[in-house]
Design an enzyme around this catalytic site. Structure first.
Site, short mmCIF file in Angstrom:
data_model
loop_
_atom_site.label_atom_id
_atom_site.label_comp_id
_atom_site.label_asym_id
_atom_site.label_seq_id
_atom_site.Cartn_x
_atom_site.Cartn_y
_atom_site.Cartn_z
CB ILE A 111 -3.51 5.44 2.67
CG1 ILE A 111 -2.43 4.41 2.92
CG2 ILE A 111 -3.88 5.68 3.96
CD1 ILE A 111 -1.06 5.08 3.24
CG PHE A 170 -0.38 0.02 2.43
CD1 PHE A 170 0.12 1.44 3.05
CD2 PHE A 170 0.17 -0.94 3.24
CE1 PHE A 170 0.78 1.37 4.33
CE2 PHE A 170 0.66 -1.06 4.35
CZ PHE A 170 1.13 0.27 4.83
CB CYS A 171 1.88 3.82 -1.53
SG CYS A 171 1.05 3.68 -3.38
CB THR A 172 -0.08 8.27 -0.71
OG1 THR A 172 1.06 8.50 -0.14
CG2 THR A 172 -1.04 9.49 -0.54
#
Length: 306
Positions: A212, A183-185
């Site tokens: 996210i 996961f990332c932004t």
């Protein structure tokens, strides 16, 4: 009734798509954005587009309509957040070798091979119920310090380009038997990171679709497995996912999750600072920086990360 926080909207998006003339696309895109009055930062390369822009609700709607009619960007997915101020001061549209700097341009192509996309709900369920999964945070250390998924692997990297070397050196080989939930932004870094992990022998790789930001917009706050804030690359610096505070002020150790950039332009350090120390230290990370002649201009309650 419209609230103050609905005055402006911030749009986050990316699209990996082949662009044959990135210079012309950049020129046309900048002209449209300026005519519309948008503010933000957009990068265009031969591999696609990556942008964050802000404006009024009507400006954002017009921009989305423009993108949906564009022959290259029709299938772009957007994440939209409300803001009580404009978190940009100018409109930049620039060409770059990559739309997110990774040093993986010649290694992987997100259009050909990337991790399996999981909806926020499916990601949430697997993370909560599957004993063979592990969450992997593909962001930088200053990002995950103020918020991440509980129990996630958090790489010790100052920028995304460093992740490649850590994978090459076998630092995460112990995870090869696990289901890797990346996961990332907003999802863009996971596109290349997940593809590279697969290239290096990780067979069960997934990624959080929409990142996210979309997870926070989809999962009820009381149920979220992510704790804290999500760092963003504009003047907001962070957007809350839950009310948990994971860090402390670097001056006084008071519970704090707000970043500032040091007022000394020669320092420019990103540091955590509570309200009291912001006032007493003058936005500076040290006493020396507070007395330095090169001083940054600050808008009230808004700092600048560069």
């Amino acid at each position: 009734m419209t609230t103050i926080k609905e005055q402006y909207q911030v749009l986050l998006y990316y699209n990996y798509v082949d662009i044959s003339d990135e210079d012309l696309t950049c020129y046309e895109h900048l002209a449209f954005c300026k005519a519309l009055g948008l503010l933000g930062r957009i990068y265009i390369s031969s591999e696609g587009i990556n942008g964050t822009c802000a404006g009024t609700r009507e400006q954002i709607k017009k921009y989305q309509r423009y993108m949906k009619k564009h022959p290259l960007f029709q299938d772009t997915e957007f994440k939209c957040e409300n803001s009580d101020f404009l978190p940009f001061r100018k409109m930049f549209v620039r060409t770059r070798p990559e739309i997110v700097a990774s040093d993986l341009f010649d290694e992987v192509s997100p259009n050909k091979d990337t991790g399996t996309h999981l909806s926020p709900g499916k990601f949430h369920d697997m993370l909560q119920n599957d004993p063979d999964v592990v969450a992997f945070d593909a962001r930088n250390d200053y990002e995950w310090k103020i918020g991440t998924f509980e129990g996630a692997v958090t790489p010790d990297i100052a920028n995304f380009r460093e992740l490649k070397n850590k994978v090459d050196n076998g630092e995460y080989d112990y995870l090869k038997e696990k289901k890797l939930l990346m996961f990332c932004t907003g999802g863009i870094r996971c596109e290349k990171a997940s593809a590279y992990f697969k290239k290096k022998g990780f067979s069960d790789v997934y990624q959080l679709d929409g990142g996210i930001i979309k997870y926070g917009q989809t999962i009820k706050e009381e149920d979220r497995l992510y704790k804290g804030k999500c760092f963003v690359f504009d003047d907001r610096l962070a957007t809350p996912i839950t009310q948990d505070v994971l860090t402390t002020c670097e001056h006084c150790d008071t519970s704090c999750d707000r970043y500032l950039n040091c007022t000394n332009l020669q320092c420019n350090k990103l540091f955590l600072c509570c309200e009291a120390c912001k006032e007493s230290k003058g936005h500076a990370c040290t006493t020396e920086c507070a007395l330095h002649p090169r001083e940054r201009w600050y808008r009230e309650d808004v700092s600048i990360h560069t």
